[in-house]
Scaffold this motif. Structure first.
Motif, PDB file in Angstrom:
ATOM      1  N   VAL A 202      46.697 -41.252 -40.659  1.00  0.00           N
ATOM      2  CA  VAL A 202      46.246 -42.620 -40.891  1.00  0.00           C
ATOM      3  C   VAL A 202      45.190 -42.925 -39.833  1.00  0.00           C
ATOM      4  O   VAL A 202      45.511 -43.033 -38.643  1.00  0.00           O
ATOM      5  N   ASN A 203      43.937 -43.033 -40.251  1.00  0.00           N
ATOM      6  CA  ASN A 203      42.853 -43.278 -39.303  1.00  0.00           C
ATOM      7  C   ASN A 203      42.671 -44.756 -38.983  1.00  0.00           C
ATOM      8  O   ASN A 203      42.184 -45.103 -37.906  1.00  0.00           O
ATOM      9  N   ASP A 204      43.047 -45.624 -39.911  1.00  0.00           N
ATOM     10  CA  ASP A 204      42.917 -47.062 -39.696  1.00  0.00           C
ATOM     11  C   ASP A 204      44.092 -47.749 -40.359  1.00  0.00           C
ATOM     12  O   ASP A 204      44.125 -47.916 -41.576  1.00  0.00           O
ATOM     13  N   ILE A 205      45.068 -48.144 -39.568  1.00  0.00           N
ATOM     14  CA  ILE A 205      46.294 -48.705 -40.125  1.00  0.00           C
ATOM     15  C   ILE A 205      46.042 -50.020 -40.852  1.00  0.00           C
ATOM     16  O   ILE A 205      46.814 -50.425 -41.717  1.00  0.00           O
ATOM     17  N   ALA A 236      46.151 -50.505 -28.726  1.00  0.00           N
ATOM     18  CA  ALA A 236      46.054 -50.340 -27.279  1.00  0.00           C
ATOM     19  C   ALA A 236      45.406 -49.017 -26.891  1.00  0.00           C
ATOM     20  O   ALA A 236      45.322 -48.694 -25.714  1.00  0.00           O
ATOM     21  N   GLY A 237      44.956 -48.256 -27.874  1.00  0.00           N
ATOM     22  CA  GLY A 237      44.207 -47.042 -27.581  1.00  0.00           C
ATOM     23  C   GLY A 237      44.993 -45.755 -27.632  1.00  0.00           C
ATOM     24  O   GLY A 237      44.469 -44.694 -27.297  1.00  0.00           O
ATOM     25  N   GLY A 238      46.262 -45.809 -28.049  1.00  0.00           N
ATOM     26  CA  GLY A 238      47.070 -44.593 -28.096  1.00  0.00           C
ATOM     27  C   GLY A 238      47.158 -44.006 -29.494  1.00  0.00           C
ATOM     28  O   GLY A 238      46.710 -44.602 -30.471  1.00  0.00           O
ATOM     29  N   ARG A 239      47.749 -42.822 -29.569  1.00  0.00           N
ATOM     30  CA  ARG A 239      48.002 -42.160 -30.858  1.00  0.00           C
ATOM     31  C   ARG A 239      49.509 -42.091 -31.063  1.00  0.00           C
ATOM     32  O   ARG A 239      50.250 -41.744 -30.133  1.00  0.00           O
ATOM     33  N   MET A 240      49.948 -42.429 -32.267  1.00  0.00           N
ATOM     34  CA  MET A 240      51.370 -42.439 -32.577  1.00  0.00           C
ATOM     35  C   MET A 240      51.662 -41.493 -33.716  1.00  0.00           C
ATOM     36  O   MET A 240      50.825 -41.295 -34.597  1.00  0.00           O
ATOM     37  N   ALA A 241      52.851 -40.907 -33.706  1.00  0.00           N
ATOM     38  CA  ALA A 241      53.256 -40.022 -34.794  1.00  0.00           C
ATOM     39  C   ALA A 241      54.696 -40.317 -35.193  1.00  0.00           C
ATOM     40  O   ALA A 241      55.537 -40.634 -34.353  1.00  0.00           O
ATOM     41  N   VAL A 263      50.402 -38.872 -38.353  1.00  0.00           N
ATOM     42  CA  VAL A 263      49.711 -39.265 -37.126  1.00  0.00           C
ATOM     43  C   VAL A 263      48.890 -40.513 -37.389  1.00  0.00           C
ATOM     44  O   VAL A 263      48.126 -40.566 -38.359  1.00  0.00           O
ATOM     45  N   PHE A 264      49.061 -41.522 -36.539  1.00  0.00           N
ATOM     46  CA  PHE A 264      48.271 -42.747 -36.590  1.00  0.00           C
ATOM     47  C   PHE A 264      47.251 -42.673 -35.455  1.00  0.00           C
ATOM     48  O   PHE A 264      47.625 -42.714 -34.276  1.00  0.00           O
ATOM     49  N   ASN A 265      45.989 -42.561 -35.802  1.00  0.00           N
ATOM     50  CA  ASN A 265      44.960 -42.443 -34.780  1.00  0.00           C
ATOM     51  C   ASN A 265      44.617 -43.800 -34.178  1.00  0.00           C
ATOM     52  O   ASN A 265      44.791 -44.844 -34.803  1.00  0.00           O
ATOM     53  N   SER A 266      44.118 -43.762 -32.962  1.00  0.00           N
ATOM     54  CA  SER A 266      43.776 -44.982 -32.234  1.00  0.00           C
ATOM     55  C   SER A 266      42.695 -45.774 -32.945  1.00  0.00           C
ATOM     56  O   SER A 266      41.732 -45.211 -33.478  1.00  0.00           O
ATOM     57  N   ILE A 267      42.848 -47.113 -32.961  1.00  0.00           N
ATOM     58  CA  ILE A 267      41.769 -47.978 -33.444  1.00  0.00           C
ATOM     59  C   ILE A 267      41.300 -48.897 -32.327  1.00  0.00           C
ATOM     60  O   ILE A 267      40.522 -49.809 -32.533  1.00  0.00           O
ATOM     61  N   GLY A 268      41.808 -48.659 -31.121  1.00  0.00           N
ATOM     62  CA  GLY A 268      41.438 -49.491 -29.981  1.00  0.00           C
ATOM     63  C   GLY A 268      40.842 -48.666 -28.866  1.00  0.00           C
ATOM     64  O   GLY A 268      40.780 -47.444 -28.927  1.00  0.00           O
ATOM     65  N   ALA A 269      40.385 -49.341 -27.829  1.00  0.00           N
ATOM     66  CA  ALA A 269      39.817 -48.667 -26.680  1.00  0.00           C
ATOM     67  C   ALA A 269      40.918 -47.973 -25.889  1.00  0.00           C
ATOM     68  O   ALA A 269      42.063 -48.392 -25.920  1.00  0.00           O
TER      69      ALA A 269
END
Length: 394
Positions: A202-205, A236-241, A263-269
């Motif tokens: 998921v690149n953009d939740i 908050a800039g992290g990656r979650m799985a 995997v949920f990729n970061s959408i923040g700084a």
């Protein structure tokens, strides 16, 4: 300074990894017994991550479930007092299991019990963060849970999925792993819908649309709470799985880039660069209500990083006080940020839709024309410097 054994202090960490272990991962739903093999493999995975240079924090559910097992209950009770009593029974036993497994692996663990106040008050937040920092320096594995026995509002901060995201933000983790009883996120519940499709990345939740369900009788979470955690941590800039608890080795596989879990990729700084401490704290504070706004206000807040004024507010939901955290929503109710409100819900309801110059007399404690100041707003997006910090007053 006391002498520390060589190699005991953590140094040159490759980053922090937070692993959330759910009740359904630790307690067998059918028999209500502890899944010791799962727990052992999770501890072994933590050791492997430490060997790769990562610091590890565990957020562990299961105190109430273990308490039920020790008392001999076949079902999780519904009454608050019963849950709190069972948490008091289960927590020391749960920690003993962690202690025994980590000791067998030549590692040390530490119990950290948090309450909602650990995130609501900035001073307590920073103190908790310092404690985590020192524990990781000593090479310990913090095992975190809500202090269920003394919780007054709810048995949980929200749920341990959300707690793990808040902890991950606090410790500036690079990865958050939610161990659960399914191998990945699906478009709908695969146990009900045979046509459900797996989603591995998921690149953009914000663009994600899936069906979610509730937790098991032993756990309080579900996929909905995992998506809430993903919104917080990726902002908050992290990656979650999300990955399967019976295969904790998938954590290392995911970090190596293999297509396992979701995997949920970061959408923040990144946490350590553009986010100042206050901004990270705001993301961790529990939301008490919602403020909806029209398209003009949305454009100003979202694209121009402006404050939110009463004229652009269309709807107020929930009961919140001054300086409580609120969800900032567009005209259709979609959340795009969080902020600290300058006024109570009653006061904002009085003046919503009005120009600032017309309502000063309507607010008994009038302080500012901004309902939510730009310095107290965090956007759940990556819109350039999405939480632009143009002045130093925060």
């Amino acid at each position: 300074m006391p002498r520390i054994a060589s190699g005991f202090l953590s140094s040159m960490s490759a980053g922090v990894v937070v692993i959330k272990v759910g009740t359904s991962s630790l307690v067998d739903v059918e028999g209500g017994v502890l899944r010791l093999s799962n727990l052992a493999r999770i501890c072994e995975t933590a050791k492997e991550l430490r060997g790769r240079g990562y610091d590890v924090v565990l957020v562990s559910s299961g105190a109430v479930g273990v308490g039920c097992q020790k008392i001999g209950l076949q079902e999780r009770p519904a009454k608050m007092s019963q849950k709190q009593a069972l948490a008091a029974v289960g927590q020391p036993h749960l920690m003993k299991y962690y202690h025994d497994f980590f000791s067998a692996l030549g590692m040390t663990c530490a119990q950290v019990l948090l309450t909602n106040d650990s995130f609501v008050e900035l001073a307590e937040y920073l103190n908790a963060k310092s404690t985590f920092k020192e524990l990781l320096k000593y090479g310990a594995i913090p095992v975190v849970n809500e202090n269920d026995t003394v919780a007054t509002d709810h048995i949980k901060i929200g749920d341990n999925d959300t707690l793990s995201a808040k902890v991950a933000i606090m410790v500036e983790a690079s990865w958050l792993f939610l161990m659960t009883d399914v191998e990945c996120l699906y478009t709908s519940n695969p146990r009900v819908n045979p046509d459900a499709k797996p989603i591995h990345v998921v690149n953009d939740i914000r663009q994600l649309h899936v069906e979610t369900g509730s937790g098991t009788q032993w756990g309080s979470g579900g996929m909905a709470t995992k998506l809430t955690a993903a919104r917080l941590f990726t902002a908050a800039g992290g990656r979650m799985a999300v990955c399967e608890s019976t295969k904790p080795e998938s954590i290392v596989q995911i970090m190596n880039g293999e297509q396992v879990g979701t995997v949920f990729n970061s959408i923040g700084a990144p946490l350590s660069s553009k986010r100042r401490e206050r901004k990270k704290w705001i993301l961790s504070v529990s939301v008490k209500g919602q403020i909806w706004m029209d398209d003009g206000a949305l454009d100003a807040v979202y694209n121009s990083h402006a404050s939110l004024f009463a004229a652009g507010i269309t709807r107020v939901i929930g009961d919140f006080g001054a300086m409580d955290s609120v969800a900032l929503c567009s005209s259709d109710g979609s959340q795009f940020g969080v902020g600290l409100s300058n006024y109570t819900h009653e006061e904002i309801r009085k003046v919503k839709g009005k120009r600032s110059k017309w309502f000063a007399d309507e607010l008994s404690g009038y302080m500012s024309e901004e309902m939510v100041h730009q310095n107290n707003i965090c956007l759940l997006s990556n819109n350039g410097d999405s939480n632009g910090e143009s002045d130093s007053s925060s």
